[in-house]
Write a protein that holds these residues in place. Sequence first.
Motif: not given
Length: 265
Positions: A100-110
């Motif tokens: 979930s941490g990885l996917f949230e990071r992907i969702a927040r990419l600039p």
Amino acid sequence: MERAEHHLLPKTFATLLVTESADRVAVRLNRPQVRNAIDAAMVAELNTVCAMLEAEPKVLILSGTPADEAAGTKGVFASGADIAELKERCREDALAGINSGLFERIARLPLPVIAALDGYALGGGAELAYAADFRIGTRALRMGQPEAGLGIMAAAGATWRLKELVGEPVAKEMLLAGRILTGEGCLRAGLITELVESAGLMAAAHALADRICVQDPLALQATKRVFHLPRDAHPEADNKEQAELFESPAKFERMQAFLDRRKTK
């Protein structure tokens, strides 16, 4: 559009094939022997890609193993988390939010993320796709959340991202009754925005990236930042982002170019 591509960090990745051009990075999940099941090594390598894209924003295209008509093999995005590895995870692993941490990071990419989906996109593979800004699928796409049948839940974004994408009734069918959507079903539900043949999937993903990349990068980043903010953050957040853009060199250059083109018509 011609894209001069070269491998990013050659020979570094064991589970990904990564190529980079001036405005985008294409990442292919590359564990075909296990249908691209997402394991700890893939999570770590995707986090490495995220770190690069946070430092140097570019459009990201995520894909899986392509279909090979000559070999008679079907495409696959990701069949889910690696079950052999998942079986050994415990309470502390769940609380750490590895996927979930990885996917949230992907969702927040600039800059925007495009998921090019063929074949199986199940479990964690589907949740990875939900984190993208755009999803393009094929007729061979099969998307769903089988976690409850394995004694766990879809805890890497499906319980809320999926509901936002397709609405509560369809989301509950997928999460609680094991419904698997076909490519056509994904299109009807709004889970993908375009349905293409497997052979044309990457061309369609790059065509979408082309349309995105002609926009102003700073405007794209500002828009993406405010898009998912809670309602009570608007319009103040919009006004602040717009204030920055109003002073950007690109705003003056692009608007002047627009006015100059209009004069010539």
